[in-house]
Design a protein around this motif. Sequence first.
Motif, short mmCIF file in Angstrom:
data_model
loop_
_atom_site.label_atom_id
_atom_site.label_comp_id
_atom_site.label_asym_id
_atom_site.label_seq_id
_atom_site.Cartn_x
_atom_site.Cartn_y
_atom_site.Cartn_z
N ALA A 130 13.10 13.15 -30.94
CA ALA A 130 11.90 12.65 -31.63
C ALA A 130 10.93 13.76 -32.03
O ALA A 130 10.28 13.68 -33.06
N SER A 131 10.77 14.78 -31.18
CA SER A 131 9.90 15.91 -31.49
C SER A 131 10.63 17.18 -31.09
O SER A 131 11.08 17.31 -29.95
N ASP A 132 10.75 18.11 -32.02
CA ASP A 132 11.60 19.29 -31.79
C ASP A 132 10.82 20.44 -31.17
O ASP A 132 9.58 20.47 -31.17
N ILE A 133 11.56 21.40 -30.62
CA ILE A 133 11.01 22.69 -30.20
C ILE A 133 11.91 23.77 -30.81
O ILE A 133 13.12 23.74 -30.63
N LEU A 134 11.30 24.70 -31.50
CA LEU A 134 12.07 25.75 -32.15
C LEU A 134 12.24 26.95 -31.22
O LEU A 134 11.52 27.09 -30.23
N HIS A 135 13.21 27.78 -31.54
CA HIS A 135 13.44 29.05 -30.84
C HIS A 135 13.79 28.86 -29.36
O HIS A 135 13.40 29.67 -28.52
N VAL A 136 14.49 27.77 -29.06
CA VAL A 136 15.07 27.58 -27.73
C VAL A 136 16.55 27.25 -27.92
O VAL A 136 16.94 26.70 -28.96
N PRO A 137 17.39 27.57 -26.93
CA PRO A 137 18.84 27.33 -27.08
C PRO A 137 19.24 25.88 -26.84
O PRO A 137 19.92 25.54 -25.90
N ARG A 138 18.79 25.00 -27.71
CA ARG A 138 19.14 23.58 -27.61
C ARG A 138 20.43 23.33 -28.39
O ARG A 138 20.76 24.07 -29.32
N VAL A 139 21.14 22.26 -28.03
CA VAL A 139 22.35 21.88 -28.76
C VAL A 139 21.99 21.27 -30.10
O VAL A 139 22.63 21.53 -31.12
N ALA A 140 20.94 20.44 -30.11
CA ALA A 140 20.54 19.77 -31.35
C ALA A 140 19.17 19.15 -31.19
O ALA A 140 18.69 18.93 -30.07
N TYR A 141 18.54 18.86 -32.32
CA TYR A 141 17.36 18.01 -32.38
C TYR A 141 17.82 16.67 -32.92
O TYR A 141 18.53 16.61 -33.93
N ILE A 142 17.40 15.59 -32.26
CA ILE A 142 17.78 14.23 -32.68
C ILE A 142 16.52 13.48 -33.06
O ILE A 142 15.68 13.17 -32.21
N GLY A 143 16.36 13.20 -34.32
CA GLY A 143 15.17 12.50 -34.78
C GLY A 143 14.98 12.68 -36.27
O GLY A 143 15.76 13.36 -36.95
N ILE A 144 13.91 12.10 -36.79
CA ILE A 144 13.61 12.17 -38.21
C ILE A 144 12.96 13.52 -38.55
O ILE A 144 12.53 14.26 -37.67
N ASP A 145 12.90 13.82 -39.84
CA ASP A 145 12.14 14.95 -40.33
C ASP A 145 10.67 14.52 -40.33
O ASP A 145 10.22 13.74 -41.19
N ASN A 146 9.91 15.00 -39.35
CA ASN A 146 8.54 14.52 -39.17
C ASN A 146 7.60 14.98 -40.28
O ASN A 146 6.64 14.27 -40.61
N ARG A 147 7.84 16.14 -40.85
CA ARG A 147 7.01 16.56 -41.97
C ARG A 147 7.23 15.63 -43.17
O ARG A 147 6.27 15.24 -43.85
N ALA A 148 8.49 15.26 -43.41
CA ALA A 148 8.78 14.31 -44.49
C ALA A 148 8.14 12.96 -44.20
O ALA A 148 7.68 12.27 -45.12
N ALA A 149 8.11 12.56 -42.92
CA ALA A 149 7.48 11.29 -42.55
C ALA A 149 5.98 11.31 -42.87
O ALA A 149 5.42 10.32 -43.35
N GLY A 150 5.32 12.44 -42.59
CA GLY A 150 3.91 12.55 -42.92
C GLY A 150 3.66 12.50 -44.42
O GLY A 150 2.71 11.88 -44.89
N ARG A 151 4.52 13.17 -45.18
CA ARG A 151 4.40 13.12 -46.64
C ARG A 151 4.63 11.70 -47.15
O ARG A 151 3.95 11.24 -48.07
N LEU A 152 5.58 11.01 -46.56
CA LEU A 152 5.85 9.63 -46.95
C LEU A 152 4.62 8.75 -46.69
O LEU A 152 4.26 7.90 -47.52
N ALA A 153 3.96 8.95 -45.56
CA ALA A 153 2.74 8.19 -45.25
C ALA A 153 1.66 8.47 -46.29
O ALA A 153 0.96 7.55 -46.74
N GLY A 154 1.52 9.74 -46.69
CA GLY A 154 0.53 10.07 -47.71
C GLY A 154 0.85 9.44 -49.05
O GLY A 154 -0.05 8.98 -49.77
N TYR A 155 2.12 9.41 -49.40
CA TYR A 155 2.53 8.76 -50.65
C TYR A 155 2.20 7.27 -50.62
O TYR A 155 1.66 6.72 -51.58
N LEU A 156 2.54 6.62 -49.50
CA LEU A 156 2.26 5.19 -49.38
C LEU A 156 0.76 4.92 -49.46
O LEU A 156 0.32 3.96 -50.12
N LEU A 157 -0.02 5.76 -48.78
CA LEU A 157 -1.47 5.55 -48.79
C LEU A 157 -2.03 5.65 -50.21
O LEU A 157 -2.87 4.83 -50.62
#
Length: 342
Positions: free
Chosen positions: A152-179
Amino acid sequence: MRSTLTDIAREAGVSAATVDRVLNNRPGVRARTREIVLEMAQRLGYIAESPNGAPPRPSPGEVIRLDFALPAGTNSFIKMLHRHIEAQASARPDLDVHIATIEGFNPDRLARLLQDLRGQTQGVGVIALDHPTVREAIRSLSANDVKVVTIASDILHVPRVAYIGIDNRAAGRLAGYLLNRFMGSGRPGKVALFAGSLSYRGHEEREMGFRHILTEESPNLQIVEMREMLDDREKAYSEASALLERHPDLAAIYNVGAGNTGIARALKERGRARSMVFLGHEATDGTKELLLDGTLDAVIDQNPRVEAREALNILTHAVRGLPYELHQPRLQVIFKENIPEI
């Protein structure tokens, strides 16, 4: 004199039959028991240590221990994710899944929990605060051959296998478009932002995406305040009440995190539920009711059922050293007319 199975069983506190199953990679042994037996067998010189001191990869029939660290509190989305992980794990006899919840937005407490999982688990899924102590804890887990995914919320620059979740920046832009569409092109107005905590990279990215698209396409809309609610509906209520007192001409609210029901309560008490544009996140029982009564205009959903499934699958494959094609949840807008089954 070379140690025997009986010696290993005695020192590990298990039966000789259990030791035999572990050393011959047979199923039916809990992950932690298997680790103890292998460690004792190495210590007694019965088997050689692996190059990095980590136990060998599990056999196809072995039960894998996985742990999840989730925030506690009134966040309905987190509760749904918790339930989906439990439900899906219960149908997986190959998994031994444990879920811990962390009270408060305390990175040090989360880091301690992650550190304590070293040697106890083979894979960890975490909704993590982006903080130095948390990043170091994830690096420590990875160094001990524990597979980690962020959810759901990522952390960069750590040795994780994967991030599982939506593109949150795109979600914020989508909210702005809808508004912008709800407000009407060129109509001026004041907008308020609410967030759970900007210590979550996901919330910070949503805010960033929202601000960027308003700057690009809606200069007529003015963001007047940004409030953090720590995903608590009572705090959301009090913050929203105070906000409406300070800005009686407020036109819209975008809630980046949880607490939608608290904000809605403040709007209803002041007769603003139908005149205010209100956008939020996650299709839950609470937001479903607010969509139906017209308080919420839309929510942006990320499907916790898919996130639970993908977290279990990718961790299991990573522990076994097998490839897996990750299927991320879709970014979906929910209105009154297309509410899904929750």
